[in-house]
Design a protein around this motif. Sequence first.
Motif, mmCIF file in Angstrom:
data_model
loop_
_atom_site.group_PDB
_atom_site.id
_atom_site.type_symbol
_atom_site.label_atom_id
_atom_site.label_comp_id
_atom_site.label_asym_id
_atom_site.label_seq_id
_atom_site.Cartn_x
_atom_site.Cartn_y
_atom_site.Cartn_z
ATOM 1 N N VAL A 5 0.861 -1.189 0.000
ATOM 2 C CA VAL A 5 0.000 0.000 0.000
ATOM 3 C C VAL A 5 0.894 1.235 0.000
ATOM 4 N N ASP A 6 0.584 2.181 -0.883
ATOM 5 C CA ASP A 6 1.367 3.421 -0.964
ATOM 6 C C ASP A 6 1.189 4.249 0.299
ATOM 7 N N LEU A 7 2.293 4.832 0.754
ATOM 8 C CA LEU A 7 2.274 5.747 1.886
ATOM 9 C C LEU A 7 2.527 7.168 1.395
ATOM 10 N N PRO A 8 1.898 8.156 2.019
ATOM 11 C CA PRO A 8 2.192 9.540 1.632
ATOM 12 C C PRO A 8 3.632 9.905 1.993
ATOM 13 N N LEU A 9 4.190 10.871 1.319
ATOM 14 C CA LEU A 9 5.555 11.315 1.598
ATOM 15 C C LEU A 9 5.655 11.829 3.024
ATOM 16 N N GLN A 10 6.822 11.608 3.627
ATOM 17 C CA GLN A 10 7.004 12.038 5.001
ATOM 18 C C GLN A 10 6.880 13.553 5.132
ATOM 19 N N SER A 11 7.317 14.268 4.149
ATOM 20 C CA SER A 11 7.205 15.727 4.203
ATOM 21 C C SER A 11 5.750 16.171 4.219
ATOM 22 N N VAL A 12 4.912 15.453 3.488
ATOM 23 C CA VAL A 12 3.480 15.789 3.474
ATOM 24 C C VAL A 12 2.864 15.521 4.841
ATOM 25 N N LEU A 35 0.897 17.694 10.160
ATOM 26 C CA LEU A 35 0.963 17.765 11.619
ATOM 27 C C LEU A 35 1.290 19.182 12.083
ATOM 28 N N ARG A 36 2.203 19.837 11.399
ATOM 29 C CA ARG A 36 2.560 21.202 11.777
ATOM 30 C C ARG A 36 1.378 22.155 11.598
ATOM 31 N N ARG A 37 0.584 21.920 10.528
ATOM 32 C CA ARG A 37 -0.580 22.760 10.279
ATOM 33 C C ARG A 37 -1.627 22.588 11.380
ATOM 34 N N ARG A 38 -1.703 21.404 11.950
ATOM 35 C CA ARG A 38 -2.663 21.164 13.022
ATOM 36 C C ARG A 38 -2.100 21.485 14.398
ATOM 37 N N THR A 70 9.735 2.587 -3.863
ATOM 38 C CA THR A 70 9.383 2.333 -5.259
ATOM 39 C C THR A 70 10.343 3.061 -6.190
ATOM 40 N N ASP A 71 10.251 2.790 -7.486
ATOM 41 C CA ASP A 71 11.153 3.385 -8.465
ATOM 42 C C ASP A 71 11.012 4.899 -8.530
ATOM 43 N N ASP A 72 9.821 5.416 -8.245
ATOM 44 C CA ASP A 72 9.621 6.863 -8.306
ATOM 45 C C ASP A 72 9.929 7.558 -6.992
ATOM 46 N N GLY A 73 10.519 6.829 -6.035
ATOM 47 C CA GLY A 73 10.904 7.424 -4.764
ATOM 48 C C GLY A 73 9.843 7.362 -3.695
ATOM 49 N N GLY A 74 8.713 6.818 -3.988
ATOM 50 C CA GLY A 74 7.658 6.697 -2.986
ATOM 51 C C GLY A 74 7.903 5.539 -2.037
ATOM 52 N N ARG A 75 7.100 5.488 -0.986
ATOM 53 C CA ARG A 75 7.231 4.425 -0.002
ATOM 54 C C ARG A 75 5.945 3.587 0.013
ATOM 55 N N GLN A 76 6.126 2.312 0.325
ATOM 56 C CA GLN A 76 4.999 1.397 0.465
ATOM 57 C C GLN A 76 5.188 0.551 1.705
#
Length: 267
Positions: A162-169, A174-177, A202-208
């Motif tokens: 399952v794809d995970l959102p980027l850590q920066s996102v 969290l900072r916004r909240r 993944t190949d595009d730099g994402g995490r799963q």
Amino acid sequence: MTAATVPAGSGRRPANDAAAPDTRQPVDVERLAIWAIRDQKADRTGGALFDLEAALDHPDREPRDSSRDGVATLMRRRETGGCRIDGGGPMRGVQPRVHPDAEAVVDAIRAIPDWRQRGLVFEYAQLGDRPDWSNGDQTLVPVPVPESRRGAVRHVVRAEWVDLPLQSVLLADLRRRGVPILDRYGRLRFPSQEPGFAYRITDDGGRQVAVRWCPLEPSPSDAWIANMNAIYAAWHAGMMALERALRRVVLRDHRLVGFGVPAEPWG
């Protein structure tokens, strides 16, 4: 013999005695079938009435076979020129003389046209019970693994990436909240990976992350519910056919009062 005289055990009442009370035992068709099959075992004797007995007990029925009492044996021996025929003797647990009402019930069951209904009437009369039915209630249960598969886990377990959102996102949200992302030592409070979980890039730099889950299914199944209710419906239809047939038979010691079991109790 006068017009008002009737042979003993015939089950018929004198024509000029219509006002006499009916002293026969009232019984519904289900109880009568259980008594004839389970208690009297009328379907297992093979010992029907002798011709003369059948004519006395049920003048409207065709006689078949021989009874197991001594009188019938003597009458049959006279027909064969004095030869003795070995009939095998009575079965264990089966009465030597079956009640004529029980024989009439068995004849009526055997006359049910539908073979499945006929078999179910015999089966549940022997058990002294009626088929189960389902009102459609179901619960969700894990899908079981085949019985041939070994292992301690007896239900199906599936896994997928399952794809995970980027850590920066995530950190930006969290900072916004207003949720602090650093502890008092300046370290990131949220590690990039958690123990016990498998991650990959993944190949595009994402995490799963590998997610394991157990599929569920309704229990009992729709097919099981439909089959169970179909068996009950066929049994009920057979009992109704038996009740209609026995309405046309004059029983000696029993008076039929009907069949009040609901046709669709799940409704």
